[in-house]
Structure formats: structure tokens, C-alpha cells
Design a protein around this motif. Structure first.
Motif, PDB file in Angstrom:
ATOM      1  N   HIS A 292       0.812  -1.221   0.000  1.00 10.19           N
ATOM      2  CA  HIS A 292       0.000   0.000   0.000  1.00 10.19           C
ATOM      3  C   HIS A 292       0.847   1.273   0.000  1.00 10.19           C
ATOM      4  N   LEU A 293       2.169   1.132   0.108  1.00 11.65           N
ATOM      5  CA  LEU A 293       3.019   2.310   0.263  1.00 11.65           C
ATOM      6  C   LEU A 293       2.874   3.349  -0.852  1.00 11.65           C
ATOM      7  N   PRO A 294       2.879   2.994  -2.140  1.00 12.52           N
ATOM      8  CA  PRO A 294       2.779   4.045  -3.160  1.00 12.52           C
ATOM      9  C   PRO A 294       1.552   4.935  -2.995  1.00 12.52           C
ATOM     10  N   ALA A 295       0.386   4.321  -2.790  1.00 13.87           N
ATOM     11  CA  ALA A 295      -0.828   5.119  -2.604  1.00 13.87           C
ATOM     12  C   ALA A 295      -0.785   5.877  -1.297  1.00 13.87           C
ATOM     13  N   ALA A 296      -0.234   5.266  -0.252  1.00 17.24           N
ATOM     14  CA  ALA A 296      -0.179   5.922   1.057  1.00 17.24           C
ATOM     15  C   ALA A 296       0.733   7.140   1.030  1.00 17.24           C
ATOM     16  N   ILE A 297       1.857   7.042   0.344  1.00 16.18           N
ATOM     17  CA  ILE A 297       2.776   8.178   0.254  1.00 16.18           C
ATOM     18  C   ILE A 297       2.087   9.368  -0.413  1.00 16.18           C
ATOM     19  N   ASP A 298       1.431   9.135  -1.546  1.00 17.62           N
ATOM     20  CA  ASP A 298       0.729  10.226  -2.233  1.00 17.62           C
ATOM     21  C   ASP A 298      -0.378  10.809  -1.362  1.00 17.62           C
ATOM     22  N   GLU A 299      -1.066   9.953  -0.602  1.00 17.73           N
ATOM     23  CA  GLU A 299      -2.170  10.437   0.228  1.00 17.73           C
ATOM     24  C   GLU A 299      -1.664  11.255   1.411  1.00 17.73           C
ATOM     25  N   ILE A 300      -0.611  10.804   2.059  1.00 18.25           N
ATOM     26  CA  ILE A 300      -0.056  11.565   3.184  1.00 18.25           C
ATOM     27  C   ILE A 300       0.452  12.922   2.699  1.00 18.25           C
ATOM     28  N   LEU A 301       1.075  12.953   1.525  1.00 21.20           N
ATOM     29  CA  LEU A 301       1.590  14.212   0.997  1.00 21.20           C
ATOM     30  C   LEU A 301       0.491  15.074   0.384  1.00 21.20           C
ATOM     31  N   ARG A 302      -0.689  14.512   0.163  1.00 17.98           N
ATOM     32  CA  ARG A 302      -1.861  15.347  -0.140  1.00 17.98           C
ATOM     33  C   ARG A 302      -2.321  16.042   1.134  1.00 17.98           C
ATOM     34  N   ILE A 303      -2.351  15.306   2.220  1.00 15.42           N
ATOM     35  CA  ILE A 303      -2.800  15.857   3.495  1.00 15.42           C
ATOM     36  C   ILE A 303      -1.861  16.955   3.976  1.00 15.42           C
ATOM     37  N   HIS A 304      -0.571  16.737   3.848  1.00 14.69           N
ATOM     38  CA  HIS A 304       0.443  17.711   4.275  1.00 14.69           C
ATOM     39  C   HIS A 304       1.413  17.904   3.119  1.00 14.69           C
ATOM     40  N   ALA A 305       1.224  18.962   2.356  1.00 10.16           N
ATOM     41  CA  ALA A 305       1.982  19.174   1.121  1.00 10.16           C
ATOM     42  C   ALA A 305       3.451  19.482   1.399  1.00 10.16           C
ATOM     43  N   PRO A 306       4.372  18.864   0.657  1.00 10.14           N
ATOM     44  CA  PRO A 306       5.789  19.209   0.787  1.00 10.14           C
ATOM     45  C   PRO A 306       6.158  20.469   0.008  1.00 10.14           C
ATOM     46  N   LEU A 307       5.326  20.848  -0.963  1.00 11.69           N
ATOM     47  CA  LEU A 307       5.543  22.048  -1.766  1.00 11.69           C
ATOM     48  C   LEU A 307       4.338  22.951  -1.584  1.00 11.69           C
ATOM     49  N   ILE A 308       4.560  24.147  -1.076  1.00  3.60           N
ATOM     50  CA  ILE A 308       3.453  25.037  -0.747  1.00  3.60           C
ATOM     51  C   ILE A 308       2.776  25.598  -1.986  1.00  3.60           C
ATOM     52  N   LEU A 309       3.543  26.060  -2.960  1.00  2.88           N
ATOM     53  CA  LEU A 309       2.926  26.809  -4.058  1.00  2.88           C
ATOM     54  C   LEU A 309       3.757  26.768  -5.329  1.00  2.88           C
ATOM     55  N   ASN A 310       3.118  27.142  -6.410  1.00  5.00           N
ATOM     56  CA  ASN A 310       3.768  27.532  -7.665  1.00  5.00           C
ATOM     57  C   ASN A 310       3.220  28.888  -8.076  1.00  5.00           C
ATOM     58  N   ARG A 311       3.988  29.570  -8.917  1.00  2.00           N
ATOM     59  CA  ARG A 311       3.625  30.941  -9.285  1.00  2.00           C
ATOM     60  C   ARG A 311       3.217  31.041 -10.757  1.00  2.00           C
ATOM     61  N   ARG A 312       2.338  31.985 -11.021  1.00  2.00           N
ATOM     62  CA  ARG A 312       1.929  32.338 -12.376  1.00  2.00           C
ATOM     63  C   ARG A 312       1.727  33.859 -12.443  1.00  2.00           C
ATOM     64  N   ILE A 313       1.533  34.385 -13.653  1.00  2.87           N
ATOM     65  CA  ILE A 313       1.213  35.795 -13.831  1.00  2.87           C
ATOM     66  C   ILE A 313       0.188  35.913 -14.948  1.00  2.87           C
ATOM     67  N   THR A 314      -0.826  36.733 -14.743  1.00  7.25           N
ATOM     68  CA  THR A 314      -1.898  36.849 -15.731  1.00  7.25           C
ATOM     69  C   THR A 314      -1.423  37.647 -16.942  1.00  7.25           C
ATOM     70  N   THR A 315      -1.909  37.235 -18.110  1.00  9.03           N
ATOM     71  CA  THR A 315      -1.544  37.906 -19.360  1.00  9.03           C
ATOM     72  C   THR A 315      -2.665  38.788 -19.887  1.00  9.03           C
ATOM     73  N   ARG A 316      -3.865  38.673 -19.264  1.00  9.96           N
ATOM     74  CA  ARG A 316      -5.014  39.453 -19.707  1.00  9.96           C
ATOM     75  C   ARG A 316      -6.035  39.481 -18.578  1.00  9.96           C
ATOM     76  N   ASN A 317      -7.072  40.277 -18.737  1.00 12.38           N
ATOM     77  CA  ASN A 317      -8.140  40.290 -17.744  1.00 12.38           C
ATOM     78  C   ASN A 317      -8.742  38.890 -17.626  1.00 12.38           C
ATOM     79  N   VAL A 318      -8.952  38.461 -16.392  1.00 14.56           N
ATOM     80  CA  VAL A 318      -9.515  37.124 -16.197  1.00 14.56           C
ATOM     81  C   VAL A 318     -10.308  37.117 -14.897  1.00 14.56           C
TER      82      VAL A 318
END
Length: 422
Positions: A292-318
Motif C-alpha cells: 500500500h506504500l505508493p498510494a499511502a505516500i501520495d495520500e499523506i503528501l496530499r494531506i500535508h503538502a511538501p511544496l506550498i505553491l507555484n507561481r503564475r502571472i496573468t496575461t489578460r483580464n480574467v
């Protein structure tokens, strides 16, 4: 694996609402494009405040329940909902990835430029490459677990998780063992520079890392045909975009592979170890049924994310989160919130092995979905198999409380554990 669901629900700790979630009229911060957050009616918050840093995950839960998006004094509008996060990352024409001050190949590119470089790097993470690296990766994991003390307490972030991330990544790239300690020290300096928000310090740290890479490349060029046959050497001779890569492009690719991997793998190992130590039933389940480890690893890291964010910038009104954002609005896609959205996952703290993996944004989505996900999954599976197979039990040291990492980091900056060995 997913035919035998296991669920466990843990109630989130109660915390007072973050006082900076919405500010009084007149205190709005100007957004890019000249439009103020207050005028747009967008909530305000401070992602670096003490209230948020005390428990980032709980703070994001509170914000998500109060407002879909919120602007901060640091120039970013944060996106909290799963649906809005997908909206942003799936629409690369409206939400550009060209946000960094430094060259970023291919992370900081948009199609069509991104497409060619993405095709160049994806083969390095294909099944044959992962199969070839797996024995070395598992050997590194087993050796480090064997070196854990059988009695007393150990601080596992600096003495285990960071070391594993460095050794595994250097082994995959073909980098010498002599770089392990310099890169570990560099990782700490990079973290401090990021926290300081000092652009000169950040630039100096970036130049230092680039220097390590350029020295490696110079040594391989000098070696000629005697250069090691590894990922780094192959990248130097890759002409799949119908020309050789430039030095800056090679450095950028290797920087992205290394800097991103070191931080997230180390954070992931800490998160996984803390979770098992505080959820005895799940630790026992995974010891008894390691399939069960592969699914459990993804699920635990869904609950507590190791990466907080990614960035983007808008190119037009949205329109996003019920507000019209002008061109030039900087966006922070909070994976750590979106992956806990109640509208998608119900109780965000409920551990389930039968979730639809397509809903988990652990590795992103869209054209910029993490190309290194196969390597990350291999490394995390190897270390967790080694830990569960080479120990009797994992528990927190009751005399040393875990110290949470600060934004934009995630996981733990310090985690003392007691390891019961066989």
C-alpha cells in the motif's frame, strides 16, 4: 492496491481565525496593473504572519473556508480552491509561467517554447531510466537507515532526510560524493536567503549554485571521451531541439532538477516520518501490507503538502474567485490548500487509499505537471521501504517538539525521533 480501502479521519486542531484574512477599508494593497485589492473587493492576508507560520496547513484551511482568493503585501494573489488551482494551471495562455527573475528551463516557459524543452527532458524520467537507477537508490536508502541510531533521539531532517535527498539526487545525476556537504550547506543558505527576502542575498546564493554546476560541466568537457556516462554528460550532448543546449540552458535545467528536488524530497521524508509516528494504526498497516506504500505516500503528501505553491502571472483580464484580475497580476497557486479542498476530498484529514489519483495535485497538472514525478516517487518509495523494513517502530521524541518549516518552505525544520531498530 486500491481494492482494499483504508480510511482514517483525524480532526483538525481548532485555531482562532487569522486576523489578517480581511482588513479594514482603506488598507488594501495595490495589485500589479494599478488596481487595488481593496477596490476589487479581494480579501487581504499575510502568508508570513506569526498566525500563519504557527501552522501553515491549518491557516490555509481557514482561508479556503473564508474566501477563494486573497491578496498579500508581497504582491501575490493566493488561490486556495482546487477548482481555481486547476483553472490557473490548465490555462497557460492566461496564466503564464514566465515569472522568475532568473532563466528557468522549462519551468519558467510557456508553449510553444516550453514544449520543445519539455520533450527534451521527459525521457530522462522514463521507465527504463528509473529501472536503471532503482538499485542504486534503494541501496542509498538502506545504508542510511542502517546508520540510524538504535537508541536515543535523532534529529531526522538534517541527519537523515536532507542527506538522503542529496545522496540520491547526486547519484542520479552522476555527481561526486564530494559535493554532498557543500550542497547541504548551500541548501541551508538558500533557505535563509529566501526567508530574508533579500534579493541580493538570493542572487548571490543562486550564483554560488551555478558555480558548482559550471565546474562540473568544465570537468566533463576537459575529460572528453573519458567523461562519466551519466545524466549530466548526456544532457551536455543532447541535441533533440535540433541544436546543442547553451551553457545557460544546461545550468538552468540542472538547477531546477536539483534545487527543487532537494527541498521537496527532504520535506517529504520528514512529513512521512512524522505522520507515521503520530498515526500508529497507519504505521502498522504499512508495516503489515507494504504494497500500500505508493498510494499511502501520495495520500499523506496530499494531506500535508511538501511544496506550498507555484507561481503564475496573468496575461489578460480574467475572472478568478469571483473577481476580475488585470493583466500582470501575480498568482500563487497554493497546492497545500487546493489538495485539502473539502469540495473535492471531504474531510481533508481523512486518510484514504481508494481516492481517485487524478484528483491529487501533488505533482501539479497541465503542461507543467512535474516531469520528475517518477524519480520523486521512486526515491520516496525506496526510503519508506527501507525505513519500514529496517526498523521496528518510529515515534516522536516527547522531549523535543517538532518545529514547523516557515513559508515558503513546508514540512518541518526540526524533527526529533526515536527509532526502534530490529
Amino acid at each position: 492496491m486500491r481494492n482494499t480501502p483504508f480510511t482514517r479521519s483525524q480532526s483538525a486542531a481548532s485555531c482562532p481565525a487569522h486576523a489578517d484574512a480581511k482588513r479594514d477599508a482603506g488598507s488594501g494593497t495595490a495589485l500589479p496593473g494599478g488596481k487595488s485589492a481593496h477596490a476589487a473587493g479581494i480579501a487581504q492576508w499575510d502568508p508570513r504572519s506569526d498566525a500563519v507560520q504557527a501552522n501553515q496547513i491549518a491557516a490555509y484551511d481557514r482561508m479556503r473556508r473564508q474566501c477563494p482568493i486573497a491578496a498579500s503585501q508581497y504582491g501575490y494573489t493566493s488561490v486556495f480552491l482546487h477548482s481555481d488551482a486547476l483553472h490557473v494551471v490548465l490555462d497557460h495562455k492566461t496564466f503564464s509561467s514566465a515569472v522568475s527573475r532568473f532563466p528557468s528551463v522549462p519551468n519558467g516557459m510557456d508553449p510553444p517554447e516550453h514544449t520543445a524543452f519539455r520533450a527534451l527532458i521527459e525521457p530522462y524520467f522514463d521507465a527504463p531510466h528509473m529501472a536503471a537507477f532503482a538499485p542504486r537508490c534503494h541501496a542509498i536508502a538502506r545504508q542510511l537507515v542502517d546508520q540510524l541510531p538504535a537508541a536515543g533521539s535523532v534529529e531526522v531532517i538534517s541527519a537523515f532526510a536532507q542527506i538522503y535527498a542529496l545522496q540520491a539526487q547526486c547519484a542520479w545525476l552522476g555527481w561526486p560524493d564530494t559535493l554532498h556537504e557543500p550542497l547541504r550547506q548551500w541548501t541551508l543558505k538558500n533557505y535563509r536567503a529566501t526567508l530574508s527576502r533579500d534579493q541580493q542575498a538570493q542572487a548571490a546564493v543562486a550564483r554560488e549554485f551555478d558555480h558548482y554546476i559550471t565546474e562540473l560541466l568544465a570537468a566533463r568537457r576537459a575529460a572528453g571521451a573519458a567523461a562519466p556516462d551519466d545524466v549530466t554528460t548526456h544532457l551536455m550532448h543532447n541535441e533533440s531541439i535540433s541544436r546543442p543546449l547553451t551553457e545557460d540552458e544546461i545550468v538552468s535545467i540542472l538547477r531546477n532538477w536539483t534545487v527543487g528536488e532537494l527541498g521537496t524530497i527532504a520535506a517529504s521524508v520528514g512529513i512521512l516520518m512524522e505522520y507515521l509516528a503520530t498515526h500508529a494504526d497507519i504505521q502498522r498497516l504499512l508495516r503489515d501490507t507494504p504494497e500500500h506504500l505508493p498510494a499511502a505516500i501520495d495520500e499523506i503528501l496530499r494531506i500535508h503538502a511538501p511544496l506550498i505553491l507555484n507561481r503564475r502571472i496573468t496575461t489578460r483580464n480574467v475572472e478568478l474567485g469571483g473577481h476580475v484580475l488585470p493583466p500582470g497580476t501575480r498568482i500563487a497557486v497554493l497546492w497545500a490548500s487546493a489538495n485539502r479542498d473539502e469540495a473535492v476530498f471531504g474531510d481533508p484529514d481523512e486518510f484514504r487509499l481508494d481516492r481517485d489519483p487524478g484528483l491529487n495535485l501533488l505533482y501539479g497538472a497541465g503542461v507543467h505537471v512535474c516531469p520528475g514525478a517518477p524519480l520523486a516517487r521512486l526515491e520516496l518509495l525506496a526510503i519508506m521501504q527501507a525505513l519500514l523494513g529496517g526498523t521496528e517502530w518510529l515515534e516522536l521524541d516527547p522531549q523535543q517538539a517538532p518545529q514547523r518549516a516557515f513559508y515558503p518552505g513546508s514540512g518541518f525544520s526540526s524533527l526529533h525521533m526515536r527509532i526502534q531498530k530490529q
